[in-house]
Every structure is written in C-alpha cells, then in structure tokens.
Design an enzyme around this catalytic site. Sequence first.
Site, PDB file in Angstrom:
ATOM      1  N   ASP A   1       0.859  -1.186   0.000  1.00 28.73           N
ATOM      2  CA  ASP A   1       0.000   0.000   0.000  1.00 28.73           C
ATOM      3  C   ASP A   1       0.895   1.235   0.000  1.00 28.73           C
ATOM      4  O   ASP A   1       2.124   1.118  -0.075  1.00 28.73           O
ATOM      5  CB  ASP A   1      -0.968  -0.014   1.198  1.00 28.73           C
ATOM      6  CG  ASP A   1      -2.306   0.626   0.839  1.00 28.73           C
ATOM      7  OD1 ASP A   1      -2.299   1.795   0.422  1.00 28.73           O
ATOM      8  OD2 ASP A   1      -3.351  -0.045   0.942  1.00 28.73           O
TER       9      ASP A   1
ATOM     10  N   HIS B   1      -2.813   3.041  -4.513  1.00 30.39           N
ATOM     11  CA  HIS B   1      -2.215   2.503  -3.279  1.00 30.39           C
ATOM     12  C   HIS B   1      -0.810   1.985  -3.572  1.00 30.39           C
ATOM     13  O   HIS B   1      -0.404   0.935  -3.086  1.00 30.39           O
ATOM     14  CB  HIS B   1      -3.106   1.410  -2.678  1.00 30.39           C
ATOM     15  CG  HIS B   1      -4.393   1.949  -2.124  1.00 30.39           C
ATOM     16  ND1 HIS B   1      -4.459   2.631  -0.925  1.00 30.39           N
ATOM     17  CD2 HIS B   1      -5.654   1.939  -2.613  1.00 30.39           C
ATOM     18  CE1 HIS B   1      -5.714   3.015  -0.698  1.00 30.39           C
ATOM     19  NE2 HIS B   1      -6.457   2.607  -1.717  1.00 30.39           N
TER      20      HIS B   1
ATOM     21  N   GLU C   1      -9.872   2.678  -5.160  1.00 29.30           N
ATOM     22  CA  GLU C   1      -9.547   4.065  -4.834  1.00 29.30           C
ATOM     23  C   GLU C   1      -8.396   4.642  -5.669  1.00 29.30           C
ATOM     24  O   GLU C   1      -7.534   5.333  -5.151  1.00 29.30           O
ATOM     25  CB  GLU C   1      -9.201   4.174  -3.344  1.00 29.30           C
ATOM     26  CG  GLU C   1     -10.366   3.780  -2.447  1.00 29.30           C
ATOM     27  CD  GLU C   1     -10.034   3.831  -0.969  1.00 29.30           C
ATOM     28  OE1 GLU C   1     -10.896   4.293  -0.206  1.00 29.30           O
ATOM     29  OE2 GLU C   1      -8.946   3.400  -0.560  1.00 29.30           O
TER      30      GLU C   1
HETATM   31  C1  ACM Z   1     -11.088  -0.454   0.335  1.00 31.62           C
HETATM   32  O1  ACM Z   1     -11.641  -0.327   1.435  1.00 31.62           O
HETATM   33  N1  ACM Z   1     -10.363   0.545  -0.159  1.00 31.62           N
HETATM   34  C2  ACM Z   1     -11.191  -1.654  -0.425  1.00 31.62           C
END
Ligand code: ACM
Length: 773
Positions: A208, A277, A343
């Site tokens: 991440d 991420h 995201e």
């Molecule tokens: C997530 O909660 N970004 C999968």
Amino acid sequence: MQHGPWIVRGLRAAGTTAALFFAGLSVLARDIHPAPPASVIPNPNAVVPGHGSFTFDSATIVRIPAHDPDARSAADYFADLMGRSKRPTPIVSGGAITGQARPAITFRRRAGLGPEAYWLEVTPQGIIVSATGGAGLFYGAVTLWQLLTPAGGSVAVPAQIIRDAPAYPWRGLMLDSARHFQSAAFVRSLIDEMAMHKMNVLHWHLTDDQGWRLEIRKYPRLTAIGAWRTPATFSPREQPPADSYGGFYTQSEVRGIVAYAANRHVRIVPEIDMPGHAQAAIAAYPELGVPAPDRAPLAVSAKWGVHSHLFNLEPATFAFLEDVLDEVMELFPSNCIHVGGDEAVKNEWQESATVQARARALGIKDADALQAHFTREIGRYLTAHGRRLIGWDEILRPGLSKDAIVMSWHGTAGAHAAAARGNDTILSPWPKFYFDNRQSSLATEAPGRLHIVSLEDVYRFEPRDPTLDQIAARHVLGVQANLWTEHMQTDDRVRWMAWPRAAAIAELGWSVPARRNWPDFLRRLVPMLGRYSELDLAYADSVFAVAAQVSPGSDHATVTLSNQASSGEIRYSVDGRDPVSNSAPYAEPLNVPLGTEIRAATFVQSDRVSQVWARRLDAPGLARRDSHDLELCSNGIGLLLEPVMGSASLGAPLAVDIMNPCWIYRGVDLDRPRSVTAAVAPLPFNYEIGADAAKIRVGDARTAEGELEIHVDGCDTAAIATLPLATAAAHGEVTRLPPVSLPRRPGRHDLCVRFARPRLDPLWALDWLEVGE
Ligand code: ACM
C-alpha cells in the site's frame, strides 16, 4: 461450488435417515437424559440428537487409518487444540487396533461428501469423524474440539449425529499488513484462530502507500526502501525519526506461513494493490510512477487516507508488475491473486502528457477506461499463468473478464452487479464487514473508527440476496471481513478488532439461514469466549461489557448498568473487590452513596464474560466526562485516536471528528459558580483527504498555538472562556489545562467545546472535561 442445493439435500437427508441410524444404536433407557444443546461455532447445518453421551477422559485414544496424512493432520490438530485448551491430550494412533476396549474417537474416510463436508457421530461407545476430503476431516476435528470444551468444562458429549458442510466456499478475513506491520508469528496465530472457526481464506493485503511488505528478489528496493517509513503516530513536539517504522516478510517466512495455513486448510490470497495505493513501490522505484519533474521524490507515506499517486502505463511498468506477480505466484499457490484496483483517483493520469499520449495510442478516451485496460492486461497475464484475477469492486467495468472475481466493498451493489453479469463475487461490504470500526461506545474500545459495528450488526447481515436468481446466486462465493490496520498498532489490537466479530463472519459463511439465530449465537459464544481465554486470545468483550450511566445527586449517585447484548446477569460489588458469580445481581438503577467504589461485570451462570468495570463515585469523578461520554458536534470523519504511538494501552483513546474537533457537554447548571478543567492532546494531522482539507476550519486562533474555546448554547456564539494551548503544545502529550471560571447565567446550558487553531497540524483532541464548583 457446493453451497445452497447441497445443504438443502443434506438437511432433508438428515431428517429421513436419523430414525434408521438410531434404530441401530443399542442405547439403554437409563442413559437417556436431556442433553444441553451443542455449542459449536459456526453452527453445524444438521444435528440430530441421540440418546446417552460419550465421556472423554485421559484414557480416550484417537484412531486414524494407516497411511492417511490428512486424517493424521486433522487428528493431531484436534489433540493439539485439546492440549492448548488445558484438557487431556489424547494419543493419536494409526492403523487397526485390536483388543481395544476403551472408548475411542475414530477419524475415517467416507465416500460421497463434498470437499469440506464431514459427518460426526457421537454414541456412548465412541465418536466417529468421517469425511471424503482432508478439509472435511479437519473441520470434523474442529467441531469435535468444541463439543469437548463446553462451558462449565463437562466432558460428557451428548450422543448426536452432525452432518455438516459450509454454505459458502469463501469464509475470509483480510489482514492489512501495510498500514501496520505484524510479525510472522502473529500472522500464523491469526490463521490458526481462523481455522478454529472453519474460516478458509486469509486475504493478505501486502502492499500500500504506507509500506511494501513482501520480499521480491528481483526488486530489492521494494523492501529496502518501500518497507520503511516515518511513524504515523507520534508526539507532534518531537521530530519523528525517518524510516524507523516498518518491516517485511522474507520469502522464506512467506513459504512457512503458506505451509502453516495449508495445514489448516486456509488459503492465502495475496494482494498487490494497483494501479493506486502504490506510493511505497513508487518511492522505491520512481520510474514506476507518473512523471512529475517539479515534484519532490515520493517517500513511503506516513499518512492515512486516499493518496493520489498511481503506477504509470508504460510497458516497463507492466513488465515490473509481471515480474512481481511471477514471484507472488511462485510463493502463493492460491488459484486467485488479488490486484486491488480500489480508490485509484485519476488526477495524475488525467494531467500527465505521457499517460495521455499512451491513452491515445491505445485508443482509450477516459481515465476509468484506462484502469479497465490496466486490469485487463494484468488479468491476461494471470490467466496465462493459470490464475484468476480478483479485485475490489472498482474493477467492475465493461469488458471485465468473466473469469475475474469481484470483491464488493461499496455495500453489496458490486456483488449484485457482478453476480448478475456472471462474475464470481465476495461480500465484503463497508461498514459492516470493516473491522476498523469500533464495537461499542465504551471507553475500553481500541483506536479505530468511531462508527459502531457491533457483533450483532455483523451477525445480522444476511448474505443471501433474494433478488438474484439461482444461477446468479451461485456466483456469490462467500463473505469476508477486513482488518484495515491504520489504527491497530499492536497484535492485540488486531485481535480485539477481529474476535469475536470474525466468529460471526464464520457463521454467516458456513451456516444456512435456518441455522443462524442471534440469541442462540450469543449462547454458543459463551463457551467460545472460554476457549479464547484458555488460548490466551485477547478478544473484545464489547458485547457483554458493562456500560454505566451515572447521574450525580447531592450525596448519592444513581447508577444504571446495562450491556450491549442485554444478555447474561450483571453482578456488582461495592466492597472494593471484583464481583464474582454470587455477587449481587443488578436489577434496577442503584442509588449509591458518594465515595463508594462500584464494580460490575456480566456473568453467564458461573462464567464471567466481561472485564470488570469500576468507578469511584466522588465529586470530581462525577463532574468529569471523557471524550467518549461527550457528543461530537459533527459527523465528519470520526476516529478514536491515541496521543502517542502505543499509548492507548495506558488510557482510553480520544474520540474526535478530524474534520471538526468539537464536543458538546450537556446540561450544565450555570446558576452556580462553575470552573472548567480540560485535558487535551495535540495529534499529528496525518490524513490525505484531498480537497476536503479546505473544509476544515482553521486560522481562527488568537494566540500562536491556539486556544480551547467554550461556548454556551451552540458553537457559533461568542466564547465564554478560552484556554490557551501554548503549554500543552510544548508538552506534546495529554496535558491538563489550568482551570477557568465560567460567567454565571440562569438555568442549565449545553457547553460547546472546540479548538481554535492556527493551522491543520497539529489536530487537537479533548481527553476529558471537568465542570466543577
Ligand atoms: C477499500 O476499502 N479501499 C477496499
């Protein structure tokens, strides 16, 4: 897949064959006694009670077929669990045993069951666990362990036949090892705990923005650089040491963990998150990111939230990702590999001439379609290597391969859409399956999100979607809860957030609707909590923990006690000692003289099922309300935070809306002289919230470090008192501010307490406020 129809058939079969089975038992009438219902989690899908009982003792042996490693492994696990539960550890003996008169437990194969299904038959003469597959034998062993470790410690197991198989093939837990790093030993223990609940998928979030945790031989900087960062929680007074927080799993450790999991029939699905991420990877290899000549090189992030840096779309970046996936596939035999996809904010792609040129060359017009291209390329690579792509529900775009698995986290809409179009899917909806949400409003909760997801909230989720037809419903592979660890800095915090809520997930994934019932689950939970205690598993007691409401009078206080489940018996003491199972039962609000220390806990029969709540009822204590007892002025991003890394074990974390640090203290009698004392702490403002940062009110301070302001009847009135923060800012930790007097006015009023601050960082939080004489 074998869920749904198998179960229906299994239940019918159990009903019709039970009579035949029991006709064959030679049970004497004197053996018949009412047996307590079994306490197994997840609840088995078909149980037919019998007559009499089987008594387990230190002479009981376990027989397994010769040359059957699965049976050996299941029986050894059972014996090991018994030992760890502080019960006699039976001897496991392979091959035929002649002249064996002692009662025995037998593991054996039985043809014709599904891979995870098992039968368990208890008669006074012995217990037979049978299954077709190794997983079935293993789950039979787990059920057997639970049958033999009931509340109260009885060793007599009522005769019964259990025919069991899971409703869903995916019963998962996601562990985020990027935001905080857990030891390999912890990961193994979590896998073991999952196995005890027949959970079978550990989704391991390994990369991440805040860390890359997996050794990749070809790209050593991923862990040399990408695994280390500035700690995210520190006293703002201190300069946090750069690159001092982190860690990664070596390939050798991963192989060990994968093998350990396989022994427990847990599959590890690794996640390498892309295209977003990705900041830790880009910090290690800047050429993977979107070119930005004017930007300082990226560091591994020490902030929480959604970051804006994505992988670029150059062929060399795909080559890098394929190299990484090669090593991932070498380490993890899982048939599916998680590639995130969540995201990915597209600003960088939209603003980059290089990315736009690549998009034009590919004939792709918009950024979402570019991500779909990204997913397709990676999916093709995985397919070519015999694996399936799995991603968060953002991957659900036109053109997604039918082979891809969609993990639905935006509620359940993604799962519905995926199943309807023929993609397999997993239910992992926010907020119910997001275990970074706290479990109750009590001050004993661990740091995390303020939103409450109770055990009952999790349990009452219904995975069956009645609007899907039978064919589409088969694409719903199961359920998964997610342990996002931004605020879980220690192993025990992760355990607290996981258990017992993950036991509810286990039951949603295993037991058919007819076998799920909240009061019955709570009943079965009591012995499960006893097992957790025997295994030293630091679970959350939130469902049974005592909540107290204290209303002060002139020389007495009225104390109202309750627990979240409205279950069990609350017992209390006023003699300074912890309550025990025959202490006074709480029935109605207590009128307690000031000066008394009251303690209380929840009991189910003789078992204490909560921690002891204790409070001294004296005037200063009654005038103090901590941030949990106060209302927040707003509902922006509510968090439970600790002032300094790891400090909350010493006290409760602070409840704050980071968008608006402001609290309401209701009903203060201002007719009398009043003095206010507050304890406050500066916290690092380490949140990546994009344009929303501009919505936070700052710049209204009158002094260099700002003030705590007290307003009456609303927060927009002129402050009636201000408490400067200079000393607290210099101290950097929780600081008690000098008391200030409030001007008198008739009647009772609500106080609004907020911080006026010069800038976003630090964020200030209130620990407690005392309104005294
Ligand atoms: C997530 O909660 N970004 C999968």
